[in-house]
Design an enzyme around this catalytic site. Structure first.
Site, PDB file in Angstrom:
ATOM      1  N   LYS A  15       0.837  -1.213   0.000  1.00 60.69           N
ATOM      2  CA  LYS A  15       0.000   0.000   0.000  1.00 60.69           C
ATOM      3  C   LYS A  15       0.869   1.259   0.000  1.00 60.69           C
ATOM      4  CE  LYS A  15      -2.089  -1.246   3.870  1.00 60.69           C
ATOM      5  NZ  LYS A  15      -1.398  -2.532   4.147  1.00 60.69           N
ATOM      6  N   ARG A  90     -10.299   0.239   8.091  1.00 59.30           N
ATOM      7  CA  ARG A  90      -9.822  -1.110   8.370  1.00 59.30           C
ATOM      8  C   ARG A  90     -10.860  -1.943   9.095  1.00 59.30           C
ATOM      9  NH1 ARG A  90      -4.125  -0.189   8.279  1.00 59.30           N
ATOM     10  NH2 ARG A  90      -2.854  -1.796   9.112  1.00 59.30           N
ATOM     11  N   ARG A 129      11.726  -5.794   4.836  1.00 65.25           N
ATOM     12  CA  ARG A 129      11.422  -4.360   4.662  1.00 65.25           C
ATOM     13  C   ARG A 129      12.247  -3.465   5.590  1.00 65.25           C
ATOM     14  NH1 ARG A 129       5.534  -2.104   5.553  1.00 65.25           N
ATOM     15  NH2 ARG A 129       5.829  -3.058   7.597  1.00 65.25           N
ATOM     16  N   ARG A 163      10.675  -1.554  11.287  1.00 63.82           N
ATOM     17  CA  ARG A 163       9.586  -1.154  12.178  1.00 63.82           C
ATOM     18  C   ARG A 163       9.481  -2.082  13.379  1.00 63.82           C
ATOM     19  NH1 ARG A 163       4.486  -0.016   8.292  1.00 63.82           N
ATOM     20  NH2 ARG A 163       3.494  -1.344   9.864  1.00 63.82           N
ATOM     21  N   ARG A 174      -0.730  -9.409  12.919  1.00 65.58           N
ATOM     22  CA  ARG A 174      -1.295  -8.395  12.008  1.00 65.58           C
ATOM     23  C   ARG A 174      -2.033  -9.066  10.854  1.00 65.58           C
ATOM     24  NH1 ARG A 174       4.022  -5.627  10.747  1.00 65.58           N
ATOM     25  NH2 ARG A 174       2.914  -4.481   9.139  1.00 65.58           N
TER      26      ARG A 174
HETATM   27  P1  AP5 Z   1       4.757  -1.659   1.897  1.00 66.48           P
HETATM   28  O1  AP5 Z   1       4.454  -0.757   0.760  1.00 66.48           O
HETATM   29  O2  AP5 Z   1       5.496  -1.113   3.049  1.00 66.48           O
HETATM   30  O3  AP5 Z   1       3.422  -2.429   2.353  1.00 66.48           O
HETATM   31  P2  AP5 Z   1       2.154  -1.899   3.165  1.00 66.48           P
HETATM   32  O4  AP5 Z   1       0.967  -2.516   2.531  1.00 66.48           O
HETATM   33  O5  AP5 Z   1       2.191  -0.424   3.277  1.00 66.48           O
HETATM   34  O6  AP5 Z   1       2.432  -2.618   4.547  1.00 66.48           O
HETATM   35  P3  AP5 Z   1       2.263  -2.107   6.044  1.00 66.48           P
HETATM   36  O7  AP5 Z   1       3.055  -3.022   6.909  1.00 66.48           O
HETATM   37  O8  AP5 Z   1       2.553  -0.640   6.139  1.00 66.48           O
HETATM   38  O9  AP5 Z   1       0.778  -2.367   6.272  1.00 66.48           O
HETATM   39  P4  AP5 Z   1       0.042  -2.458   7.598  1.00 66.48           P
HETATM   40  O10 AP5 Z   1      -1.340  -2.347   7.133  1.00 66.48           O
HETATM   41  O11 AP5 Z   1       0.353  -3.636   8.413  1.00 66.48           O
HETATM   42  O12 AP5 Z   1       0.689  -1.264   8.449  1.00 66.48           O
HETATM   43  P5  AP5 Z   1       0.179   0.201   8.804  1.00 66.48           P
HETATM   44  O13 AP5 Z   1       1.349   1.071   8.921  1.00 66.48           O
HETATM   45  O14 AP5 Z   1      -0.918   0.603   7.912  1.00 66.48           O
HETATM   46  O15 AP5 Z   1       5.567  -2.913   1.272  1.00 66.48           O
HETATM   47  C1  AP5 Z   1       6.030  -3.937   2.107  1.00 66.48           C
HETATM   48  C2  AP5 Z   1       7.386  -4.438   1.604  1.00 66.48           C
HETATM   49  O16 AP5 Z   1       7.196  -5.128   0.374  1.00 66.48           O
HETATM   50  C3  AP5 Z   1       8.404  -3.337   1.322  1.00 66.48           C
HETATM   51  O17 AP5 Z   1       9.645  -3.818   1.693  1.00 66.48           O
HETATM   52  C4  AP5 Z   1       8.316  -3.146  -0.199  1.00 66.48           C
HETATM   53  O18 AP5 Z   1       9.552  -2.712  -0.747  1.00 66.48           O
HETATM   54  C5  AP5 Z   1       7.962  -4.529  -0.667  1.00 66.48           C
HETATM   55  N1  AP5 Z   1       7.086  -4.568  -1.844  1.00 66.48           N
HETATM   56  C6  AP5 Z   1       6.017  -3.769  -2.096  1.00 66.48           C
HETATM   57  N2  AP5 Z   1       5.420  -4.143  -3.249  1.00 66.48           N
HETATM   58  C7  AP5 Z   1       6.114  -5.209  -3.725  1.00 66.48           C
HETATM   59  C8  AP5 Z   1       5.994  -6.026  -4.897  1.00 66.48           C
HETATM   60  N3  AP5 Z   1       5.017  -5.831  -5.797  1.00 66.48           N
HETATM   61  N4  AP5 Z   1       6.880  -7.026  -5.061  1.00 66.48           N
HETATM   62  C9  AP5 Z   1       7.886  -7.235  -4.150  1.00 66.48           C
HETATM   63  N5  AP5 Z   1       8.047  -6.489  -3.047  1.00 66.48           N
HETATM   64  C10 AP5 Z   1       7.166  -5.480  -2.834  1.00 66.48           C
HETATM   65  O19 AP5 Z   1      -0.450  -0.032  10.254  1.00 66.48           O
HETATM   66  C11 AP5 Z   1       0.378  -0.327  11.350  1.00 66.48           C
HETATM   67  C12 AP5 Z   1      -0.454  -0.417  12.622  1.00 66.48           C
HETATM   68  O20 AP5 Z   1      -1.091   0.840  12.890  1.00 66.48           O
HETATM   69  C13 AP5 Z   1      -1.613  -1.433  12.602  1.00 66.48           C
HETATM   70  O21 AP5 Z   1      -1.154  -2.728  12.932  1.00 66.48           O
HETATM   71  C14 AP5 Z   1      -2.531  -0.832  13.668  1.00 66.48           C
HETATM   72  O22 AP5 Z   1      -2.039  -1.100  14.965  1.00 66.48           O
HETATM   73  C15 AP5 Z   1      -2.397   0.659  13.428  1.00 66.48           C
HETATM   74  N6  AP5 Z   1      -3.394   1.138  12.430  1.00 66.48           N
HETATM   75  C16 AP5 Z   1      -3.116   1.645  11.202  1.00 66.48           C
HETATM   76  N7  AP5 Z   1      -4.261   1.984  10.569  1.00 66.48           N
HETATM   77  C17 AP5 Z   1      -5.279   1.675  11.407  1.00 66.48           C
HETATM   78  C18 AP5 Z   1      -6.691   1.780  11.318  1.00 66.48           C
HETATM   79  N8  AP5 Z   1      -7.303   2.263  10.218  1.00 66.48           N
HETATM   80  N9  AP5 Z   1      -7.418   1.366  12.382  1.00 66.48           N
HETATM   81  C19 AP5 Z   1      -6.838   0.900  13.491  1.00 66.48           C
HETATM   82  N10 AP5 Z   1      -5.500   0.754  13.641  1.00 66.48           N
HETATM   83  C20 AP5 Z   1      -4.723   1.142  12.607  1.00 66.48           C
HETATM   84 MG    MG Z   2       2.337   0.930   4.880  1.00 66.68          MG
END
Ligand code: AP5
Ligand code: MG
Length: 221
Positions: A15, A90, A129, A163, A174
């Protein structure tokens, strides 16, 4: 009319990686709930301290707190023509709150882009990552998307780090939380005809291409 794009996908689906490209191309601010929580944590705000308790365990931050944060963010002047939402909503209550909020602004969800990636690939991505300490929190991968200079962000030169919620135990939690609490949004938006599913197990560029086509089709309507 303002454009609101939603990026839906499991942890590590790509994402944030895709948001960086799409936001530039479609001139929209990147509104990522996880990035906003991490920014609050860095600044040691009460919201950051509260969110940390949930993030460290891989649990969702409570809906009321998250919705309030997104409401405030979407009211900023840079979001007057819309936004790309990454990681929000989410839960079904968050999606309903977003509908109400956008209606207040006279807008609605333009399209929901679901980046579909299986569990094995999610884990491979999360474990390699590294993200940067800059405001944009750019993501790299040791194998799939390495930085030009080891340990440094290509865009802003800041240091790369792993992270706190990317340990094996929290990654697994997660993914489980995604399946239980966020995956119901797939049918929620599918039933409304707003969901576009993209195969996320392709190269980063191929996924971008598919998402770009989805946005263009949705905004041409
Ligand atoms: P990356 O782009 O970083 O993936 P991402 O989908 O952004 O993954 P996140 O870990 O950020 O998602 P998440 O939903 O768990 O975390 P968030 O910060 O939102 O890519 C991942 C890796 O893959 C990278 O190394 C990249 O280079 C590689 N890659 C990408 N595309 C690729 C491809 N096509 N091929 C190969 N490699 C690839 O949330 C964190 C925490 O915050 C949650 O656990 C929760 O506690 C809280 N939170 C956030 N939002 C909410 C909400 N709405 N409600 C409640 N709690 C929330
Ligand atoms: Mg992200």
């Amino acid at each position: 009319m303002a454009v609101y794009l939603l990026l839906l996908g499991g942890p590590g689906a790509g994402k944030g990686t895709q948001a960086d490209v799409l936001c530039q191309e479609f001139q929209l601010p990147h509104v990522a709930s996880g990035d906003l929580f991490r920014d609050n944590l860095k600044r040691a705000t009460p919201l950051g301290q509260l969110a940390k308790q949930y993030m460290d365990r891989g649990e969702l931050v409570p809906d009321d707190v998250t919705i309030k944060m997104i409401r405030e963010r979407l009211q900023q002047p840079d979001a007057k023509n819309g936004a790309l939402l990454d990681g929000f909503p989410r839960t079904v209550p968050q999606a309903q709150a977003l509908d109400a909020l956008l209606a207040e602004f006279g807008g609605k969800v333009t399209t929901v882009l679901y980046i579909k990636v299986g569990e094995t690939a999610l884990l491979d991505r999360l474990s390699g990552r590294w993200i940067c300490r800059g405001a944009q929190q750019h993501a790299y991968h040791l194998l799939f998307n390495p930085p030009k200079v080891a340990g440094k962000c290509d865009v802003d030169g800041t240091e790369l780090y792993q992270r706190a919620d990317d340990t094996a135990e929290v990654q697994a939690r997660r993914i489980k939380v995604f399946m239980e609490q966020t995956a119901p949004l797939i049918s929620f938006y599918q039933q409304r005809g707003e969901l576009r599913e993209v195969d996320g197990e392709q190269s980063i560029q191929a996924v971008t291409e598919a998402l770009r086509a989805g946005v263009k089709a949705a905004t041409a309507k």
